[in-house]
Design a protein around this motif. Structure first.
Motif, PDB file in Angstrom:
ATOM      1  N   ARG A  29       0.891  -1.176   0.000  1.00  0.00           N
ATOM      2  CA  ARG A  29       0.000   0.000   0.000  1.00  0.00           C
ATOM      3  C   ARG A  29       0.924   1.220   0.000  1.00  0.00           C
ATOM      4  NH1 ARG A  29      -3.156  -3.147   3.923  1.00  0.00           N
ATOM      5  NH2 ARG A  29      -2.287  -1.910   5.631  1.00  0.00           N
ATOM      6  N   ILE A  30       1.114   1.781  -1.183  1.00  0.00           N
ATOM      7  CA  ILE A  30       2.120   2.825  -1.393  1.00  0.00           C
ATOM      8  C   ILE A  30       1.470   4.200  -1.387  1.00  0.00           C
ATOM      9  CG2 ILE A  30       3.786   3.769  -3.056  1.00  0.00           C
ATOM     10  CD1 ILE A  30       4.325   0.891  -3.952  1.00  0.00           C
ATOM     11  N   GLY A  31       2.044   5.104  -0.601  1.00  0.00           N
ATOM     12  CA  GLY A  31       1.594   6.491  -0.590  1.00  0.00           C
ATOM     13  C   GLY A  31       2.534   7.363  -1.404  1.00  0.00           C
ATOM     14  N   LEU A  32       1.990   8.095  -2.383  1.00  0.00           N
ATOM     15  CA  LEU A  32       2.789   9.047  -3.159  1.00  0.00           C
ATOM     16  C   LEU A  32       2.676  10.421  -2.510  1.00  0.00           C
ATOM     17  CD1 LEU A  32       2.027   8.258  -6.929  1.00  0.00           C
ATOM     18  CD2 LEU A  32       3.826   7.347  -5.460  1.00  0.00           C
ATOM     19  N   VAL A  33       3.811  11.017  -2.147  1.00  0.00           N
ATOM     20  CA  VAL A  33       3.790  12.337  -1.505  1.00  0.00           C
ATOM     21  C   VAL A  33       4.691  13.295  -2.271  1.00  0.00           C
ATOM     22  CG1 VAL A  33       3.323  11.323   0.767  1.00  0.00           C
ATOM     23  CG2 VAL A  33       5.682  11.837   0.118  1.00  0.00           C
ATOM     24  N   GLY A  34       4.449  14.587  -2.046  1.00  0.00           N
ATOM     25  CA  GLY A  34       5.199  15.648  -2.710  1.00  0.00           C
ATOM     26  C   GLY A  34       4.350  16.899  -2.740  1.00  0.00           C
TER      27      GLY A  34
END
Length: 561
Positions: A29-34
C-alpha cells in the motif's frame, strides 16, 4: 507486479517528472507524496495508461487489471444504487439494461409485439447467463452491506446519498471489477471523519495492492506500508508509513550533511596544502599529485535544505477579554432539520477549539452564527463584550475571490496605501513571485487560490480566528506552515476540519456536535479519541449488563408462574 523505470514527463510548460523509479509488489500500500505540482497524479495517470511518459518504461504483466478512483467520483445521480453498481460490468450491464427495457415494454405491448419481445428476451437471457449475469447480481447483493448500505438502499436513487456515500459507490464499482491494482487519487477529499475512518478500515481489509495520492497525513500513517516521495521530478522510496518516512528522511539528510561537511573540511585542507606548495621546489610534485587526486574524488552534494514553501505568521492583535464567545440555549434549524437544540458553550481567550461531527451536523453554520452572518432561531450567540476582533476564513473562501483580478491587485485593493514592494513581499511569503503575481485569479490552481485567500486574511489583525476547512487544496508543506502559524498565535482559534493530523497539531480542546448538543473534551485530539473509546466500552458493558438483567428477570418471572 508493476515497475516504473526512469520515467520522465515533459509538457509544453516544462518538465514535471525527471527520473521516477519505484515498484509495486503484492500486498503493498504505497503512498505518493510531494508538493502540489510535483507530478503525483501524473504518475497515477501514466500507470493507468491515460497518458504516455516522455521517456522510460512501465513494466507490468499484459493481463494486469488496474482500477483508478479519481478525485471526482463518477456516479449518475438519476440511477438507483443497484443500477450504478451494475455499470461496473460492461457488456453484462448492457444486456441487463436491455432486459429491463423489455420488461417495461411488455407491460404495454400488443399481442403481436409481445411475441417478438419474448423472443428477444429469451435470446438476451441466454446471453446474460453466458456472462454469469445472475452471479454478478449476487456479487452486488454481497458488496452492498460490506460498504455499509442496507439491502433496500439498492433501490434508492444515487442523488439521495451524500458525497461520502457516493464515494463508497465509486469504490464498490471498482472493486466489483476485481482489480489486480487499485489507484486512489485523494480519496478522502470532502469526506467527514466518520467516513474517512470507515474507508481506512475497509482498505486495510483488502488484499489488493494499492497506490494512494493523498495530503491526509493521518490516512497515510494508518494505511501505507511504503512512501514514495517525488521531489524536483526524482523519486525516493521509504519503507513504512508516513511517520517512518519523516524519520528516515530526517536521518538520511542528517547523515548526508555530516558526510558533506567532513568531505568539505578534507577538501579545504588538501586545497590549502596544494596552494601552499604548488610553487615549492621540493614539494610541488606532491602538491600536483594531491591536486589530481582531488579531481578524481566523487563529491558529496549538500542535502537539499527543503523545498521553498509557505512561511507566515498571523499579525498580532490587541488582547481580548477572557470571554470570547458565549453560546446559550442555542436552537437553530433549517426547515424540518434541527441542527442545535438547547446547546451551550463558553469559548475563552487562548482556547484552540476544533469542532467535530458528521457532514451536515452544523459545524459551518455555527461559525456563521458566531460571525453574525446568520441569526439563531432561538437562544444567544454573542462575541465577548471586551475587545474581540474576529477573522473568518470561509470553507469556500478561495472561490469567493474575484477571478477577474490579478494576484497583485487582490492584495493592492485591500491595502491601497501599500507600495508594490510591500505587496510583493507579502505575496513572496505565499510563494507568488516573478510574473505569477500578474496572473488572473481565475487561472490559479486550487492550492494557489487557497494560499492567496490566506494571504488576504493576514491583512486584518484579529484575536479570534475562525477557520472553516483551511487546509483544503493545501499540500503537506503548506499545512505544516499553517500549523506552525497557529501554534505561534496568541489569540483564540476555532477550527472546522476533517484533517485529523492538522487537528492533532493545533487544537487544545475538542467540541463534538452530537444530537444537537455540544460534547466538550478538555484535551487534544488524541485525548478525545481515548475518551470516545472509553465511552464506547462503557456503553458496551452497560448493554451487556442490561441484557443479563433482562434474562435474569425473565427467568424469575417464569419461576413465579
Amino acid at each position: 507486479m508493476l515497475r516504473l523505470e526512469h520515467i520522465s514527463k515533459i509538457y509544453p510548460t516544462g518538465e514535471v517528472l525527471k527520473d521516477i523509479n519505484w515498484e509495486v509488489k503484492p500486498g503493498d500500500r504505497i503512498g505518493l507524496v510531494g508538493v502540489n505540482g510535483a507530478g503525483k497524479s501524473t504518475q497515477l495517470k501514466i500507470i493507468a495508461g491515460e497518458i504516455e511518459p516522455t521517456t522510460g518504461e512501465i513494466i507490468r504483466p499484459a493481463n494486469l487489471h488496474i482500477a483508478y478512483l479519481t478525485q471526482e467520483f463518477e456516479v449518475d445521480p438519476t440511477r438507483t444504487v443497484r443500477e450504478e453498481f451494475w455499470r461496473a460490468f460492461g457488456e453484462a450491464n448492457q444486456v441487463h439494461e436491455s432486459l429491463s427495457q423489455i420488461h417495461r415494454d411488455m407491460e404495454t405491448a400488443t399481442v403481436e409485439a409481445l411475441d417478438k419481445l419474448l423472443k428477444q428476451m429469451d435470446r438476451l437471457q441466454r446471453q446474460f447467463e453466458a456472462l454469469n449475469g445472475y452471479g454478478l447480481d449476487a456479487q452486488i447483493e454481497k458488496i452492498l452491506p460490506e460498504l455499509g448500505f442496507e439491502l433496500e438502499d439498492g433501490d434508492r436513487l444515487v442523488s439521495a446519498f451524500s458525497g461520502g456515500w457516493q464515494m463508497r459507490m465509486s469504490l464498490g464499482k471498482i472493486l466489483l471489477q476485481k482489480p489486480d491494482l487499485l489507484l486512489l487519487d485523494e480519496p478522502t477529499n470532502h469526506l467527514d471523519l466518520e467516513t474517512i475512518e470507515w474507508l481506512e478500515n475497509y482498505l486495510k481489509g483488502l488484499t489488493t495492492p494499492m497506490v494512494i495520492v493523498s495530503h491526509d497525513r493521518e490516512f497515510l500513517d494508518r494505511l501505507c506500508t511504503q512512501i514514495v516521495e517525488t521531489e524536483r521530478g526524482v523519486s525516493s522510496t521509504y519503507l513504512g508509513n508516513y511517520s517512518a518516512y519523516l524519520q528516515q528522511k530526517a536521518e538520511a539528510q542528517a547523515a548526508q550533511l555530516s558526510t558533506y561537511e567532513r568531505q568539505q573540511k578534507e577538501l579545504e585542507k588538501q586545497q590549502v596544502f596544494i596552494e601552499r606548495f604548488r610553487a615549492s621546489a621540493t614539494r610541488s610534485t606532491q602538491a600536483k599529485s594531491r591536486e589530481k587526486q582531488l579531481e578524481k574524488i566523487d563529491r558529496v552534494e549538500a542535502p537539499v535544505s527543503g523545498l521553498k514553501t509557505l512561511h507566515f505568521r498571523f499579525p498580532p492583535a490587541p488582547r481580548s477579554g477572557r470571554e470570547v464567545v458565549e453560546i446559550k440555549d442555542l436552537v437553530h434549524s433549517y426547515d424540518d432539520k434541527i441542527l442545535f437544540l438547547g446547546a451551550d458553550l463558553l469559548i475563552e481567550r487562548g482556547d484552540r477549539i476544533a469542532f467535530l461531527g458528521p457532514n451536515g451536523c452544523g459545524k459551518s453554520t455555527l461559525l456563521r452564527l458566531i460571525t453574525g452572518m446568520e441569526t439563531p432561531t432561538e437562544g444567544k450567540v454573542e462575541l465577548g463584550a471586551h475587545n474581540v476582533i474576529p477573522g473568518y476564513f470561509e470553507q469556500n473562501q478561495a472561490e469567493a475571490l474575484d477571478f477577474s483580478k490579478t494576484v497583485m491587485d487582490t492584495i493592492h485593493d485591500e491595502m491601497p496605501d501599500w507600495k508594490n514592494e510591500e505587496v510583493r513581499t507579502l505575496l513572496g511569503r505565499f510563494l507568488f513571485s516573478g510574473e505569477t503575481v500578474f496572473k488572473p485569479v481565475g487561472a490559479l490552481s486550487g492550492g494557489e487560490k487557497a494560499r492567496l485567500a490566506l494571504a488576504k486574511m493576514l491583512l486584518r489583525p484579529a484575536n479570534l480566528l475562525m477557520l472553516d476547512e483551511p487546509t483544503n487544496h493545501l499540500d503537506i508543506p503548506a499545512k505544516e506552515m499553517l500549523e506552525e502559524a497557529i501554534q505561534n498565535y496568541d489569540g483564540t482559534v476555532i477550527v472546522v476540519s476533517h484533517d485529523r493530523y492538522f487537528i492533532s497539531q493545533v487544537a487544545n480542546k475538542i467540541v463534538e456536535i452530537r444530537d444537537g448538543e455540544f460534547r466538550i473534551y478538555l484535551g487534544d485530539y488524541h485525548y478525545y479519541l481515548d475518551k470516545i473509546a472509553e465511552e464506547k466500552e462503557q456503553a458496551k458493558l452497560a448493554a451487556l449488563a442490561a441484557e443479563k438483567a433482562a434474562k435474569k428477570a425473565t427467568k424469575a418471572a417464569a419461576k413465579s408462574k
